[in-house]
Design an enzyme around this catalytic site. Sequence first.
Site, mmCIF file in Angstrom:
data_model
loop_
_atom_site.group_PDB
_atom_site.id
_atom_site.type_symbol
_atom_site.label_atom_id
_atom_site.label_comp_id
_atom_site.label_asym_id
_atom_site.label_seq_id
_atom_site.Cartn_x
_atom_site.Cartn_y
_atom_site.Cartn_z
ATOM 1 C CB SER A 98 -1.927 -32.057 -19.839
ATOM 2 O OG SER A 98 -0.946 -31.539 -20.728
ATOM 3 C CG ASP A 99 3.190 -34.134 -15.860
ATOM 4 O OD1 ASP A 99 4.015 -33.420 -16.481
ATOM 5 O OD2 ASP A 99 3.530 -34.879 -14.926
ATOM 6 C CD1 TRP A 100 6.348 -30.712 -21.319
ATOM 7 C CD2 TRP A 100 4.816 -30.086 -19.829
ATOM 8 N NE1 TRP A 100 6.289 -29.329 -21.309
ATOM 9 C CE2 TRP A 100 5.366 -28.924 -20.409
ATOM 10 C CE3 TRP A 100 3.804 -29.922 -18.877
ATOM 11 C CZ2 TRP A 100 4.959 -27.635 -20.050
ATOM 12 C CZ3 TRP A 100 3.401 -28.641 -18.510
ATOM 13 C CH2 TRP A 100 3.983 -27.523 -19.101
ATOM 14 N N GLY A 101 2.418 -34.506 -21.644
ATOM 15 C CA GLY A 101 2.070 -35.766 -22.288
ATOM 16 C C GLY A 101 0.990 -36.538 -21.553
ATOM 17 C CB ALA A 102 -0.940 -35.942 -18.500
#
Length: 758
Positions: A240-244
């Site tokens: 995931s993108d950071w926090g996606a």
Amino acid sequence: MATTPEAEVDGAWDVPALLRSLTIEQKVALLDGADFWSTEPLRDHDVPSIMLTDGPHGLRKQRTGGDHLGLADSVPATCFPTASGLASSWNVDLLGEVGRALGVECRAEDVAVLLGPGVNMKRTPLCGRNFEYFAEDPLLAGHLAAALVRGVQAHGVGTSVKHFAVNNQETERLTISAEVDERTLREIYLPAFEHVVRDARPWTVMCSYNRINGVYASENRWLLTELLREEWGFDGVVVSDWGAVNVRDESLLAGLDLEMPSSGGTGGEVILNAYRAGTLREQDIDVAAERVLRLIERTSSAPEAPEFDAERHHALAERAAIESAVLLKNDTDVLPLRPESTKVAVLGELARTPRYQGAGSSLVTPTRLDDALSALNSAGFAELRFAPGYEIEADAADPDLVAEAVRRAADADVAVLFLGLPPTAESEGYDRDHLSLPAHQLQLLREVAAVNEHVVVVLAGGAVVTVDEWQRHATAILQGWLPGQAGGSALAALLIGAANPSGRLAETIPVRGAHAPALGAGEHGVVRYGEGLLIGYRWYDAHELPVSHAFGEGLSYTTFDYTELDVAVLEDGPRPRVAVSLTVTNTGARDGQEVVQLYVADPACSVFRPEQELKAFTKVALRPGESSRVTLELDQRAFAYWNTPLGRWIVEGGEFELRAAASSRDVRLAATVELAGEPISDPLTPDSELGAWLDDPVAGGLLGEALAASPMGGLVGDPQHVQMMRSFPAARLTRFPGIPITQAQLREWAQAANRARR
Ligand code: BGC
């Protein structure tokens, strides 16, 4: 780092056996980060934790974890030009070298995966993160990024191609839904990812924050599984993108393996609850856990990498910055400067305090930093006087600073004026709201130009700025982008002719911001990609808009001729291959590099197509008088469009124009080629339009006869009437009085027509 999990066969891990030995909780633990940058270790099983960290143009390994914004100190690393600069080099080999250097630095710091490169399209020049993206064209972005990925991974370090997908603006980037049609996705927003995945086999792909047609990328099974894995053959980890991550169990089912950063156990809880409730199977967890184990294995068993030599990497960063810079204007051949006979005024704070990288997650602590002022000071000018002229983040001109700069300019033969976007103008997290340089800098330029007719403007910034309003005041313009830690020396070398500019624009410079495609960043959580295929030069070409500087444009201190274009069809049919050869000659007096670009146009097609599209390119180094025969090969994709009803690429037979060009608006040689392609037509049904029925040899005859024999027969003989009726679905005609045709007859005739087509 441990490299010997208990289930090991011949030095390689026996991942299936290892997986079988884990509890469900251990498998789930592998699917979440341990902290901001690392995966969860399984100590009982000798599975180490690995580190994934930023970023695309230099390693950003934080000394102290937890501060994701880059405010915390990171270890010194070579800062290369950002992607917008590297892309302007159009040099695949250079990207490979930069990639290998990044790989070496990652190994020296025990980093397993470098979080980049970012290959999103520059849909709008306003995107705040354009400095981190390559181009407005998918072929250029894909080929350059693939070379970078191959380079990094050659040293046993994974990459994370990001941000997958359709993350083209920073405004509301965590929630916005990009509403985009399938053909546009396939032809514009996905091909760079596809090329990197198929060609360079990245070990991870980072899914983006945004939604695509309403579905979060992180929960998009079509994107992460059907397209990425089943169609393109991706065999790595989706992170995931950071926090996606939005809903963890849904993202797991969609194909998102690893949640980053650590969710503190909440992601794992959701997965375990879903498993206990029976909505997730153990097999779903196993698939993702196995992929994470294989990634850890890949990165833990890499062979020794070369030592990190900071001086060599600095020299590479300088070469990269030299190749990135684009000479946009050079009237009266004011450049290169001849130091020994020139009194030069070096103006602008950016000459002394360089802007060399962007803000956000890609922020690097450089191993050293060159500035252009110092480099020019050692270049042996007859006289060199400096004045800062402005403060970088100022809102308005400072009259004293302006007056001092004007005095220096008046006394000099040439004024070299460093202008550019201030750091706050562009960043991850927000978009720009206009394309202009700061007004106070333009005021300084006007005043300097009033006292000196030789003004060389050197630009800093990660994305294009408009030049139309001021370029008449500049004799020369050198766009340096965000050139990395060696940018200062690189720019000085270019200004004095120790190096010859060879960069070409990877993004168009429009005359005005209002000419750009894709205005606005959407509303109510939705941004509609109404311009469809037309971004970048495709847009300006389609609308016949003048541009200040075209995609692919860039000057050199020498000149090049293109001659002897030959075209050979290597293979015809549905998957054609065509070789295009031409001779390029350096007709000037200096060593130089030319970027040969090949655009394909499809002037007659049953679907709308852009005026022309870049389909191949190469960069050639030539000594004065030297010629080189260049061959560029075009494959099916160079001619195909995405046929949405059929769900595949189609080459529609006919004539294609091949344009060998020095920029998208500077075609030097052209030829046409006739290709058979593949015959296609949508199957005929009773609901097909009357036009399609009449154009079909079988159905046209059957229906035509029946209509001619009907009371409406007279009308069928009238061409204008037929033209008017062509868009009526045939089935609708059966409802008209006096037409004795039934639905059943239409079905039967359609079948006959479709049989005859096979
Ligand atoms: C960025 C990514 C980056 C990640 C880790 C995110 O906010 O969008 O590009 O790799 O943070 O820093």
